[in-house]
Design a protein around this motif. Structure first.
Motif, PDB file in Angstrom:
ATOM      1  N   LYS A  40      -1.328  -0.175  -1.031  1.00  0.00           N
ATOM      2  CA  LYS A  40      -1.699  -1.034  -2.147  1.00  0.00           C
ATOM      3  C   LYS A  40      -0.605  -2.059  -2.408  1.00  0.00           C
ATOM      4  O   LYS A  40       0.492  -1.957  -1.874  1.00  0.00           O
ATOM      5  CB  LYS A  40      -1.923  -0.172  -3.382  1.00  0.00           C
ATOM      6  CG  LYS A  40      -3.019   0.877  -3.190  1.00  0.00           C
ATOM      7  CD  LYS A  40      -3.008   1.925  -4.244  1.00  0.00           C
ATOM      8  CE  LYS A  40      -3.777   1.494  -5.455  1.00  0.00           C
ATOM      9  NZ  LYS A  40      -3.885   2.561  -6.465  1.00  0.00           N
ATOM     10  N   GLY A  41      -0.933  -3.028  -3.253  1.00  0.00           N
ATOM     11  CA  GLY A  41       0.033  -4.051  -3.610  1.00  0.00           C
ATOM     12  C   GLY A  41       0.421  -4.873  -2.398  1.00  0.00           C
ATOM     13  O   GLY A  41      -0.399  -5.163  -1.531  1.00  0.00           O
ATOM     14  N   SER A  42       1.699  -5.225  -2.309  1.00  0.00           N
ATOM     15  CA  SER A  42       2.150  -6.067  -1.200  1.00  0.00           C
ATOM     16  C   SER A  42       2.052  -5.360   0.146  1.00  0.00           C
ATOM     17  O   SER A  42       2.035  -6.010   1.187  1.00  0.00           O
ATOM     18  CB  SER A  42       3.580  -6.548  -1.440  1.00  0.00           C
ATOM     19  OG  SER A  42       4.464  -5.452  -1.490  1.00  0.00           O
ATOM     20  N   CYS A  43       1.970  -4.042   0.157  1.00  0.00           N
ATOM     21  CA  CYS A  43       1.833  -3.303   1.414  1.00  0.00           C
ATOM     22  C   CYS A  43       0.450  -3.497   2.041  1.00  0.00           C
ATOM     23  O   CYS A  43       0.304  -3.408   3.257  1.00  0.00           O
ATOM     24  CB  CYS A  43       2.064  -1.806   1.193  1.00  0.00           C
ATOM     25  SG  CYS A  43       3.762  -1.370   0.821  1.00  0.00           S
ATOM     26  N   ALA A  44      -0.558  -3.759   1.211  1.00  0.00           N
ATOM     27  CA  ALA A  44      -1.936  -3.833   1.697  1.00  0.00           C
ATOM     28  C   ALA A  44      -2.131  -4.923   2.741  1.00  0.00           C
ATOM     29  O   ALA A  44      -2.838  -4.734   3.707  1.00  0.00           O
ATOM     30  CB  ALA A  44      -2.889  -4.040   0.529  1.00  0.00           C
ATOM     31  N   GLY A  45      -1.509  -6.054   2.589  1.00  0.00           N
ATOM     32  CA  GLY A  45      -1.705  -7.133   3.538  1.00  0.00           C
ATOM     33  C   GLY A  45      -0.488  -7.426   4.393  1.00  0.00           C
ATOM     34  O   GLY A  45      -0.464  -8.407   5.115  1.00  0.00           O
ATOM     35  N   CYS A  46       0.490  -6.577   4.320  1.00  0.00           N
ATOM     36  CA  CYS A  46       1.742  -6.827   5.027  1.00  0.00           C
ATOM     37  C   CYS A  46       1.599  -6.579   6.525  1.00  0.00           C
ATOM     38  O   CYS A  46       1.078  -5.544   6.943  1.00  0.00           O
ATOM     39  CB  CYS A  46       2.841  -5.922   4.470  1.00  0.00           C
ATOM     40  SG  CYS A  46       4.416  -6.092   5.309  1.00  0.00           S
ATOM     41  N   PRO A  47       2.075  -7.514   7.357  1.00  0.00           N
ATOM     42  CA  PRO A  47       1.994  -7.310   8.803  1.00  0.00           C
ATOM     43  C   PRO A  47       2.874  -6.153   9.294  1.00  0.00           C
ATOM     44  O   PRO A  47       2.684  -5.659  10.391  1.00  0.00           O
ATOM     45  CB  PRO A  47       2.467  -8.640   9.395  1.00  0.00           C
ATOM     46  CG  PRO A  47       3.047  -9.422   8.288  1.00  0.00           C
ATOM     47  CD  PRO A  47       2.606  -8.814   7.003  1.00  0.00           C
ATOM     48  N   MET A  48       3.801  -5.712   8.475  1.00  0.00           N
ATOM     49  CA  MET A  48       4.683  -4.602   8.849  1.00  0.00           C
ATOM     50  C   MET A  48       4.167  -3.252   8.338  1.00  0.00           C
ATOM     51  O   MET A  48       4.842  -2.241   8.476  1.00  0.00           O
ATOM     52  CB  MET A  48       6.089  -4.850   8.308  1.00  0.00           C
ATOM     53  CG  MET A  48       6.753  -6.092   8.878  1.00  0.00           C
ATOM     54  SD  MET A  48       6.983  -5.993  10.654  1.00  0.00           S
ATOM     55  CE  MET A  48       8.249  -4.761  10.755  1.00  0.00           C
TER      56      MET A  48
END
Length: 107
Positions: A40-48
């Motif tokens: 969730k949050g910034s992790c949801a769309g993060c390429p890493m």
């Protein structure tokens, strides 16, 4: 069979690391030795995010709970079901939810 409470406990330990970067993690299910989570949050769309799962979350879970085989991220529309002893939905319910979501948001 994985102990859901132990998995939740370990996820609570890694959660602050994700939250420090604006992300979060949610337990959505257990299938055999597989832990299913939603980023969730910034992790949801993060390429890493896959690196975070593999070398962060999965590594810690495997160290603390040897029965864990792997950790998988699920899409946002996948409903929580935990495991067969804590059934709350599942992939059929998730598909229905997704179809309803698409119908309500179609332009």
């Amino acid at each position: 069979m994985l102990d859901i409470e132990k998995v939740k406990e370990v996820l609570e330990e890694v959660r602050p690391n994700l939250q420090a970067d604006g992300g979060d993690i949610e337990l959505v299910g257990l299938e055999g030795g597989v832990v299913k989570v939603r980023l969730k949050g910034s992790c949801a769309g993060c390429p890493m995010s896959q690196m975070t799962l593999t070398f962060g979350v999965e590594k810690v879970l495997k160290e603390r709970i040897p029965e864990v085989e792997r950790v998988e991220a699920v899409p946002f529309w996948y409903l929580p079901f935990y495991d067969s002893n804590h059934l709350e939905g599942g992939s059929d319910a998730s598909l229905l939810f997704f179809v309803i979501f698409l119908a309500e948001n179609a332009s």
